[in-house]
Design a protein around this motif. Structure first.
Motif, PDB file in Angstrom:
ATOM      1  N   ASN A   1      42.345  43.441  66.023  1.00 35.99           N
ATOM      2  CA  ASN A   1      41.109  44.180  65.764  1.00 35.99           C
ATOM      3  C   ASN A   1      40.382  43.621  64.546  1.00 35.99           C
ATOM      4  OD1 ASN A   1      42.318  45.230  63.487  1.00 35.99           O
ATOM      5  ND2 ASN A   1      42.794  47.197  64.391  1.00 35.99           N
ATOM      6  N   GLU A   2      39.186  44.119  64.326  1.00 37.40           N
ATOM      7  CA  GLU A   2      38.307  43.568  63.286  1.00 37.40           C
ATOM      8  C   GLU A   2      38.855  43.788  61.883  1.00 37.40           C
ATOM      9  OE1 GLU A   2      34.307  44.948  63.716  1.00 37.40           O
ATOM     10  OE2 GLU A   2      34.296  44.504  65.855  1.00 37.40           O
ATOM     11  N   ILE A   3      39.510  44.909  61.660  1.00 38.13           N
ATOM     12  CA  ILE A   3      40.023  45.216  60.311  1.00 38.13           C
ATOM     13  C   ILE A   3      41.131  44.240  59.931  1.00 38.13           C
ATOM     14  CG2 ILE A   3      41.194  46.956  58.917  1.00 38.13           C
ATOM     15  CD1 ILE A   3      39.677  49.071  60.537  1.00 38.13           C
ATOM     16  N   LYS A   4      42.051  43.964  60.868  1.00 37.32           N
ATOM     17  CA  LYS A   4      43.120  43.007  60.578  1.00 37.32           C
ATOM     18  C   LYS A   4      42.558  41.608  60.337  1.00 37.32           C
ATOM     19  CE  LYS A   4      46.816  45.286  63.143  1.00 37.32           C
ATOM     20  NZ  LYS A   4      47.742  45.171  64.275  1.00 37.32           N
TER      21      LYS A   4
ATOM     22  N   ALA B   1      39.539  40.873  59.225  1.00 32.95           N
ATOM     23  CA  ALA B   1      38.853  40.873  57.930  1.00 32.95           C
ATOM     24  C   ALA B   1      39.851  40.795  56.788  1.00 32.95           C
ATOM     25  CB  ALA B   1      37.983  42.121  57.799  1.00 32.95           C
ATOM     26  N   ASN B   2      40.987  41.481  56.928  1.00 37.55           N
ATOM     27  CA  ASN B   2      42.016  41.426  55.885  1.00 37.55           C
ATOM     28  C   ASN B   2      42.602  40.026  55.765  1.00 37.55           C
ATOM     29  OD1 ASN B   2      41.786  44.079  55.044  1.00 37.55           O
ATOM     30  ND2 ASN B   2      43.260  44.834  56.558  1.00 37.55           N
ATOM     31  N   LYS B   3      42.816  39.344  56.892  1.00 37.07           N
ATOM     32  CA  LYS B   3      43.346  37.976  56.848  1.00 37.07           C
ATOM     33  C   LYS B   3      42.356  37.029  56.167  1.00 37.07           C
ATOM     34  CE  LYS B   3      46.599  37.812  60.649  1.00 37.07           C
ATOM     35  NZ  LYS B   3      47.050  37.058  61.809  1.00 37.07           N
TER      36      LYS B   3
ATOM     37  N   ARG C   1      40.066  37.888  53.953  1.00 38.82           N
ATOM     38  CA  ARG C   1      40.035  38.243  52.542  1.00 38.82           C
ATOM     39  C   ARG C   1      41.232  37.651  51.807  1.00 38.82           C
ATOM     40  NH1 ARG C   1      40.828  44.223  51.342  1.00 38.82           N
ATOM     41  NH2 ARG C   1      42.935  43.501  51.657  1.00 38.82           N
TER      42      ARG C   1
END
Length: 133
Positions: A2-5, A7-9, A11
Motif C-alpha cells: 500500500n501507499e503508506i508502506k 512512502a515509509n520505504k 522516507r
C-alpha cells in the motif's frame, strides 16, 4: 504494497542517503538539489502569463476590425447573422403566401361554379347568409 508502506520505504531511503558522507553523499545531494531547481523552474514557467505581444496579436486577429475606432468583429458577425436569418424568414413567408394564392386559384379554376358567380354581389350576400346559419 500500500501507499503508506511505500512512502515509509522512500522516507527511510532518503534519510539513509542524507547520512552518507564523502563523495557519494555529496553527489546525491547535488543531484537532488538540481532536480528540485528544475522542478521549480518548470513550475515558474507554467505560471507565467503569455507575452503581451501574443495577446495583442490574438485580439487584433479575432476581436478587432479597423482599429480601436472601427467596427468590432464581435459586433459585425452577429449583426450579419441576424440580418441573414431575417432575410431567410421573410423569403420563406413570401414563398408560403405565393403557394397559398396558387392553391386558391387552382381550387377556383377547378370548381364547378363559374368564376362570374364569385364576382356577383348577390352571390357574396348569399354566402354571408348561408355561413351565418
Amino acid at each position: 504494497m500500500n501507499e503508506i508502506k511505500f512512502a515509509n520505504k522512500i522516507r527511510k531511503a532518503l534519510n539513509e542517503g542524507s547520512r552518507l558522507d564523502g563523495d557519494r553523499g555529496e553527489r546525491i545531494r547535488e543531484r537532488l538539489r538540481g532536480a528540485r531547481e528544475r522542478a521549480l523552474e518548470r513550475r515558474r514557467i507554467a505560471r507565467e502569463p503569455a507575452p503581451a505581444w501574443t495577446q495583442a496579436s490574438a485580439s487584433t486577429l479575432i476581436g478587432g476590425f479597423g482599429g480601436m475606432g472601427g467596427l468590432s468583429l464581435r459586433l459585425l458577425l452577429p449583426t450579419a447573422l441576424l440580418i441573414a436569418g431575417l432575410v431567410a424568414i421573410y423569403s420563406g413567408q413570401q414563398d408560403q403566401r405565393a403557394a397559398d394564392v396558387e392553391e386558391l386559384d387552382a381550387l377556383l379554376l377547378t370548381d364547378d361554379l363559374p368564376i362570374d358567380a364569385y364576382l356577383d354581389r348577390g352571390f357574396e350576400t348569399w354566402l354571408k347568409k348561408v355561413s351565418a346559419n
